[in-house]
Design an enzyme around this catalytic site. Structure first.
Site, PDB file in Angstrom:
ATOM      1  N   GLU A 134      -2.810  -8.944  -5.268  1.00  0.00           N
ATOM      2  CA  GLU A 134      -2.731  -8.918  -3.802  1.00  0.00           C
ATOM      3  C   GLU A 134      -3.545 -10.068  -3.218  1.00  0.00           C
ATOM      4  O   GLU A 134      -4.564 -10.483  -3.790  1.00  0.00           O
ATOM      5  CB  GLU A 134      -3.271  -7.574  -3.295  1.00  0.00           C
ATOM      6  CG  GLU A 134      -3.177  -7.343  -1.800  1.00  0.00           C
ATOM      7  CD  GLU A 134      -3.594  -5.918  -1.423  1.00  0.00           C
ATOM      8  OE1 GLU A 134      -3.931  -5.723  -0.246  1.00  0.00           O
ATOM      9  OE2 GLU A 134      -3.595  -5.021  -2.303  1.00  0.00           O
ATOM     10  N   GLU A 193      -7.055  -9.524   6.651  1.00  0.00           N
ATOM     11  CA  GLU A 193      -7.128  -8.242   7.341  1.00  0.00           C
ATOM     12  C   GLU A 193      -8.103  -8.352   8.510  1.00  0.00           C
ATOM     13  O   GLU A 193      -9.280  -8.682   8.314  1.00  0.00           O
ATOM     14  CB  GLU A 193      -7.562  -7.136   6.384  1.00  0.00           C
ATOM     15  CG  GLU A 193      -6.556  -6.889   5.266  1.00  0.00           C
ATOM     16  CD  GLU A 193      -7.024  -5.821   4.290  1.00  0.00           C
ATOM     17  OE1 GLU A 193      -6.525  -4.684   4.364  1.00  0.00           O
ATOM     18  OE2 GLU A 193      -7.896  -6.142   3.455  1.00  0.00           O
TER      19      GLU A 193
END
Length: 456
Positions: free
Chosen positions: A112, A116
């Site tokens: 990943e 964020e």
């Protein structure tokens, strides 16, 4: 699936019309586990006003009291530049994200790459990577503006062995080695909330109104493809590397096969004349019918175009009249060459090309056997080096090559370029151009190895 340069196609989505459902899948009717207090709801995804907008609200859906939203690419993507212009949602316990992911749900390891923005403080973004389920740690980065009130550009450049994060075009974090994912991933835009991840996201409190994250555009530029729009990070970022050829990295190198460069060439590029073994790239010239030619020759080229910087190789050219071993950059009309002349392997031809016209051509003496050659290309000059010593400069700034170009290594022969290469003589055996190491160092990057001319 291990990441390769061939996975996925470059795109830019400006969201000027309806959501392109051939590109994007809208998540609906599930959540990502107990940590998530909302269910993905397709009704919380809309495109209007030239933006993709996804919403968190208090509509009960499925097994959750709140609805949230996510879109994901249908195609798996790999090395390249991932970009968005995003406005985040504000609210403690909320998360607005732009990321790529693959994992056990896809029968793959958990890899990943994340941007964020936590709603508790939208003046920061957290960048992170996960490799086989292990986090790199998470790295908060201050933003130049509050991302809940203004759009901010986020981009990451993912390449073999290196991952770089950019905010408004500025490099903010670099991860390397084991922190860099190696599996193809899906690309996501997402907003969600949590009641439980309070240490990270803050205590959740519904703010009394829907919370939106908006994406003005999303783009993916595959490694090696040209940049797609003005201001794209892919227009300016380049890829430093050192290749010692323990193996042939086909995510970096494309092997030419099945064609030639015209009547001047008496051979056809053949992939079976290219091999990496024993820490050496071997490019061979052989008397073997290939295509419409009597001889087979060899060439590799970088998949990604490179720009200003330091280019270096340790190499040993072939000997023989009518033959040439070369390292050079090339894009239509422009080139920077170091050519070892087979008729006199103690000489290297140094030349640049501007709109097909040679510039600053000279011959430099080189020793027998392996030799370190290099060129440093800037907007004002090109300096050439042999075994660490500068031997030639081209300073006609107005005529220097200006375009990013692919880097080539090749060996070939000619029956016709006798003045340039000497009359061709059949060598009577296979000859091999050997390359021990190739390095490219972008301006401002640290020198890659002891003795590199980039260290000076």
């Amino acid at each position: 699936t291990t990441a390769t340069a061939a996975a996925g196609e470059s795109f830019i989505d400006r969201f000027d019309g309806a959501l392109d459902t051939s590109r994007w899948y809208v998540s609906d009717g599930w959540n990502n586990g107990d940590h998530q207090n909302c269910q993905f709801n397709r009704n919380n995804v809309r495109v209007e006003g030239g933006a993709l907008t996804i919403t968190f609200d208090d509509k009960a859906y499925g097994e959750r009291d709140y609805s949230c939203a996510e879109v994901q690419s249908r195609a798996r993507l790999s090395y390249g530049t991932f970009e968005t212009r995003m406005k985040a949602g504000k609210g403690s316990g909320l998360n607005s994200a732009f990321f790529s992911y693959i994992g056990p749900v896809h029968d793959q390891p958990w890899d990943e790459i994340d941007f964020e923005v936590l709603g508790k403080d939208t003046t920061k973004v957290e960048v992170n990577s996960w490799v086989n389920g292990t986090s790199s740690g998470g790295f908060p980065v201050a933003l130049p503006a509050d991302s809940a009130s203004t759009y901010v550009d986020f981009a990451y450049v993912w390449e073999p062995g290196r991952l770089r994060f950019f905010v408004n075009g500025k490099l903010v974090k670099t991860l390397t080695g084991g922190q860099v994912p190696t599996h193809e991933q899906l690309l996501y835009a997402q907003i969600w909330g949590s009641d439980t991840l309070t240490d990270w996201m803050g205590p959740f409190t519904y703010p009394g109104h829907p919370v939106e994250a908006s994406y003005d555009h999303i783009a993916y530029t595959k490694l090696g493809d040209p940049c797609q729009f003005t201001g794209s990070v892919a227009c300016s970022v380049t890829t430093s590397f050192v290749d010692d050829f323990d193996t042939l990295d086909t995510s970096r190198w494309y092997v030419s096969d099945g064609w030639n460069n015209g009547a001047q060439q008496n051979c056809t590029w053949a992939r079976d004349q290219v091999a990496a073994s024993g820490g050496m790239l071997n490019l061979s010239f052989a008397k073997m019918a290939a295509g419409d030619r009597q001889y087979a020759c060899a060439e590799v080229q970088t998949r990604q175009r490179l720009g200003h910087g330091t280019y270096e190789a340790r190499l040993k050219g072939v000997t023989g009249s009518g033959l040439m071993s070369a390292m050079f950059t090339y894009v239509t009309g422009e080139a920077i060459d170091i050519k070892v002349m087979g008729r006199d392997p103690g000489k290297a031809k140094l030349v640049a090309w501007d709109d097909g016209t040679p510039l600053g051509e000279t011959l430099a003496s080189i020793p027998e056997g392996f030799v370190d050659v290099g060129m440093v290309w800037s907007d004002s000059k090109i300096d050439y080096y042999v075994n660490g010593t500068k031997v030639h400069s081209i300073t006609d700034a107005a005529r220097l090559p200006k375009l990013d170009a692919n880097l080539f290594l090749n060996v070939w022969g000619s029956d016709t370029l006798t003045e340039h290469m000497g009359p061709f003589e059949d060598p009577g055996k296979t000859l091999t151009f050997q390359v021990d190491r190739v390095a490219y160092t972008a301006p401002g990057d640290p020198c890659p190895f002891d003795g590199s001319i980039a260290c000076a």
